[in-house]
Structure formats: structure tokens, C-alpha cells
Design a protein around this motif. Sequence first.
Motif, PDB file in Angstrom:
ATOM      1  N   GLN A 189       0.828  -1.201   0.000  1.00 32.93           N
ATOM      2  CA  GLN A 189       0.000   0.000   0.000  1.00 32.93           C
ATOM      3  C   GLN A 189       0.864   1.253   0.000  1.00 32.93           C
ATOM      4  OE1 GLN A 189      -3.602   0.135   0.018  1.00 32.93           O
ATOM      5  NE2 GLN A 189      -3.060   2.222  -0.571  1.00 32.93           N
ATOM      6  N   TRP A 190       1.901   1.244   0.841  1.00 32.98           N
ATOM      7  CA  TRP A 190       2.799   2.396   0.905  1.00 32.98           C
ATOM      8  C   TRP A 190       3.505   2.612  -0.419  1.00 32.98           C
ATOM      9  CZ3 TRP A 190       8.165   1.951   0.254  1.00 32.98           C
ATOM     10  CH2 TRP A 190       8.873   3.158   0.388  1.00 32.98           C
ATOM     11  N   LEU A 191       4.024   1.550  -1.008  1.00 34.20           N
ATOM     12  CA  LEU A 191       4.752   1.685  -2.265  1.00 34.20           C
ATOM     13  C   LEU A 191       3.828   2.141  -3.386  1.00 34.20           C
ATOM     14  CD1 LEU A 191       7.309   1.477  -3.896  1.00 34.20           C
ATOM     15  CD2 LEU A 191       6.906  -0.983  -4.164  1.00 34.20           C
ATOM     16  N   ALA A 192       2.623   1.579  -3.443  1.00 29.17           N
ATOM     17  CA  ALA A 192       1.672   1.988  -4.474  1.00 29.17           C
ATOM     18  C   ALA A 192       1.317   3.463  -4.334  1.00 29.17           C
ATOM     19  CB  ALA A 192       0.402   1.132  -4.394  1.00 29.17           C
ATOM     20  N   ASP A 193       1.030   3.900  -3.119  1.00 26.42           N
ATOM     21  CA  ASP A 193       0.695   5.305  -2.885  1.00 26.42           C
ATOM     22  C   ASP A 193       1.875   6.219  -3.229  1.00 26.42           C
ATOM     23  OD1 ASP A 193      -1.786   4.491  -2.015  1.00 26.42           O
ATOM     24  OD2 ASP A 193      -1.345   4.763   0.120  1.00 26.42           O
ATOM     25  N   THR A 194       3.073   5.775  -2.891  1.00 28.25           N
ATOM     26  CA  THR A 194       4.275   6.575  -3.154  1.00 28.25           C
ATOM     27  C   THR A 194       4.541   6.685  -4.647  1.00 28.25           C
ATOM     28  OG1 THR A 194       5.233   5.902  -1.033  1.00 28.25           O
ATOM     29  CG2 THR A 194       6.737   6.793  -2.676  1.00 28.25           C
ATOM     30  N   LEU A 195       4.387   5.588  -5.372  1.00 28.96           N
ATOM     31  CA  LEU A 195       4.589   5.632  -6.822  1.00 28.96           C
ATOM     32  C   LEU A 195       3.584   6.572  -7.481  1.00 28.96           C
ATOM     33  CD1 LEU A 195       5.265   1.865  -7.678  1.00 28.96           C
ATOM     34  CD2 LEU A 195       6.933   3.733  -7.600  1.00 28.96           C
ATOM     35  N   VAL A 196       2.342   6.515  -7.037  1.00 28.31           N
ATOM     36  CA  VAL A 196       1.322   7.411  -7.588  1.00 28.31           C
ATOM     37  C   VAL A 196       1.679   8.860  -7.268  1.00 28.31           C
ATOM     38  CG1 VAL A 196      -1.094   8.126  -7.447  1.00 28.31           C
ATOM     39  CG2 VAL A 196      -0.514   5.686  -7.570  1.00 28.31           C
ATOM     40  N   ALA A 197       2.058   9.131  -6.027  1.00 26.51           N
ATOM     41  CA  ALA A 197       2.386  10.503  -5.622  1.00 26.51           C
ATOM     42  C   ALA A 197       3.594  11.045  -6.366  1.00 26.51           C
ATOM     43  CB  ALA A 197       2.637  10.551  -4.113  1.00 26.51           C
ATOM     44  N   GLN A 198       4.576  10.196  -6.617  1.00 25.65           N
ATOM     45  CA  GLN A 198       5.817  10.637  -7.241  1.00 25.65           C
ATOM     46  C   GLN A 198       5.760  10.663  -8.766  1.00 25.65           C
ATOM     47  OE1 GLN A 198       8.816  11.608  -5.732  1.00 25.65           O
ATOM     48  NE2 GLN A 198       7.663  11.629  -3.821  1.00 25.65           N
ATOM     49  N   LEU A 199       4.988   9.744  -9.346  1.00 29.01           N
ATOM     50  CA  LEU A 199       5.084   9.534 -10.787  1.00 29.01           C
ATOM     51  C   LEU A 199       3.834   9.871 -11.585  1.00 29.01           C
ATOM     52  CD1 LEU A 199       6.904   6.050 -10.750  1.00 29.01           C
ATOM     53  CD2 LEU A 199       7.923   8.335 -10.673  1.00 29.01           C
ATOM     54  N   TRP A 200       2.670   9.822 -10.963  1.00 32.49           N
ATOM     55  CA  TRP A 200       1.426  10.003 -11.708  1.00 32.49           C
ATOM     56  C   TRP A 200       1.180  11.474 -12.009  1.00 32.49           C
ATOM     57  CZ3 TRP A 200      -1.423   6.483 -14.114  1.00 32.49           C
ATOM     58  CH2 TRP A 200      -2.714   6.810 -14.525  1.00 32.49           C
ATOM     59  N   ARG A 201       0.773  11.772 -13.223  1.00 28.85           N
ATOM     60  CA  ARG A 201       0.502  13.134 -13.626  1.00 28.85           C
ATOM     61  C   ARG A 201      -0.829  13.586 -13.015  1.00 28.85           C
ATOM     62  NH1 ARG A 201       0.646  13.129 -19.545  1.00 28.85           N
ATOM     63  NH2 ARG A 201      -1.578  12.691 -19.431  1.00 28.85           N
ATOM     64  N   SER A 202      -0.779  14.586 -12.137  1.00 26.96           N
ATOM     65  CA  SER A 202      -1.976  14.984 -11.380  1.00 26.96           C
ATOM     66  C   SER A 202      -3.069  15.532 -12.279  1.00 26.96           C
ATOM     67  CB  SER A 202      -1.600  16.029 -10.323  1.00 26.96           C
ATOM     68  OG  SER A 202      -1.028  17.175 -10.926  1.00 26.96           O
ATOM     69  N   SER A 203      -2.730  16.043 -13.425  1.00 29.80           N
ATOM     70  CA  SER A 203      -3.757  16.587 -14.317  1.00 29.80           C
ATOM     71  C   SER A 203      -4.690  15.512 -14.837  1.00 29.80           C
ATOM     72  CB  SER A 203      -3.092  17.299 -15.509  1.00 29.80           C
ATOM     73  OG  SER A 203      -2.285  16.391 -16.254  1.00 29.80           O
ATOM     74  N   ASP A 204      -4.306  14.233 -14.670  1.00 27.91           N
ATOM     75  CA  ASP A 204      -5.202  13.155 -15.064  1.00 27.91           C
ATOM     76  C   ASP A 204      -6.393  13.059 -14.103  1.00 27.91           C
ATOM     77  OD1 ASP A 204      -3.577  12.580 -17.120  1.00 27.91           O
ATOM     78  OD2 ASP A 204      -2.795  10.689 -16.351  1.00 27.91           O
ATOM     79  N   GLY A 205      -6.238  13.685 -12.924  1.00 25.76           N
ATOM     80  CA  GLY A 205      -7.331  13.752 -11.984  1.00 25.76           C
ATOM     81  C   GLY A 205      -7.731  12.446 -11.356  1.00 25.76           C
TER      82      GLY A 205
END
Length: 207
Positions: A189-205
Motif C-alpha cells: 500500500q505504501w509503495l503503491a501510494d508513493t509511486l502514484v504521488a511521485q510519478l502520476w501526472r496529477s492533471s489526469d485527476g
Amino acid sequence: MESAVKSTSSYRQEQAAATKERIAAAAQRLFARDGYSATSMEAIAKAAGVGNRTVYVAFGAKREILNLICERWLERAGARTLASEILAEPDPLRRLRGAARWLTVLYSTDFDVVRILDAAIDEDAETRTLLRAKLRGRARVMDSLIASVEAHLAVPLADAQAVYRAFAAAGVYGELVGDSGWSAARFEQWLADTLVAQLWRSSDGRE
């Protein structure tokens, strides 16, 4: 008569395979307890309950035992199948989170093997060549997982892949799960959340 010969041959092959598995299991216990370098072929033979010659005939060299240990680990984890399933997921955000699941399943299946591989990387040239090939294979899978969401990344692909590989360092899982008492589920859970926070483009919403 021919059937009897085939049956005897098949039995011998099964026995030989079972002996190899027993030797590999004994070797893994010793590698984890005493270290790869400190474990001799003779010690492996004794732990497996076979003669020294049997170990050399079955494997030839200690690195070949390590190779079988690694292959059996990947099979138990279902690493190749799981990677294919994640890559087939149509939702890119789920694929990114799936990268955390893949690593967690791999490590939680048998983290002793991860530690053994790390410790053996400084061995002789032939062992280094073997382990680097294994690590390149793991890196290819990891890179493909991140490349599958390239269109949604907030950073360049190479940077995103490097970040994922950094979190895959054995010391990260070892510190959080081994030393700090996290469960594998909490790590995922921590790694998944961290990858999203670090790598996912926030404009995708879709964070």
C-alpha cells in the motif's frame, strides 16, 4: 521390456531431480544463515544428506545451485505470470499500483533469496555474470511495468523507471518489513501510494 527400461529411466530421472531439489533447499538454508561465500559445497552435501560427489555431479559449481534457487523462487512467486496479468490490466492507474504488487509478491515470497543474491554479487566473475543476468531480467520486467503507463507520467520515463528501481532496493523492503515490522500488505500500500504521488501526472485527476 522396452516399457520396463523406460520406467526405470523415468524413475532415475525423478530421483535425480528430487536430489537436486533437496540439495538446493539445504544450500538456501545455509546461504541464508552463514552467507554465500562462507558456505562450501561440502557443507551443502552434509546438510542435504548426500555425498560430496553427488553435489558436484548434480550442479558442477555453487553458482549453479544459486541459479536453481533463484528459478524456484520466481516460480513460487508466479513472477512472470503476475507481470503479464498486470500489463494486461486496461486501467493505467491500476497498472502503476500493480507495479507495487509485483515487487511485494516477489519479495514476500522469500526475501531470504533476495538477501542471498545481494550478498553473492561480489563473488567470482562467473557468479557475477549469472547474477547480473538475473538482475537484468528483473529490471526488464520492472521497466516494462512503468513504460506501460508512460503517457500518464509526471516525469520522464527513464526517471520514473529509476525511481521504481530505487524503491526495489532490498534495503528498503528489509528495513520496513524485516526491521520495522510492517506487513507485506502495508508495504504494498505504501509503495503503491508513493509511486502514484511521485510519478502520476496529477492533471489526469485520478490520484
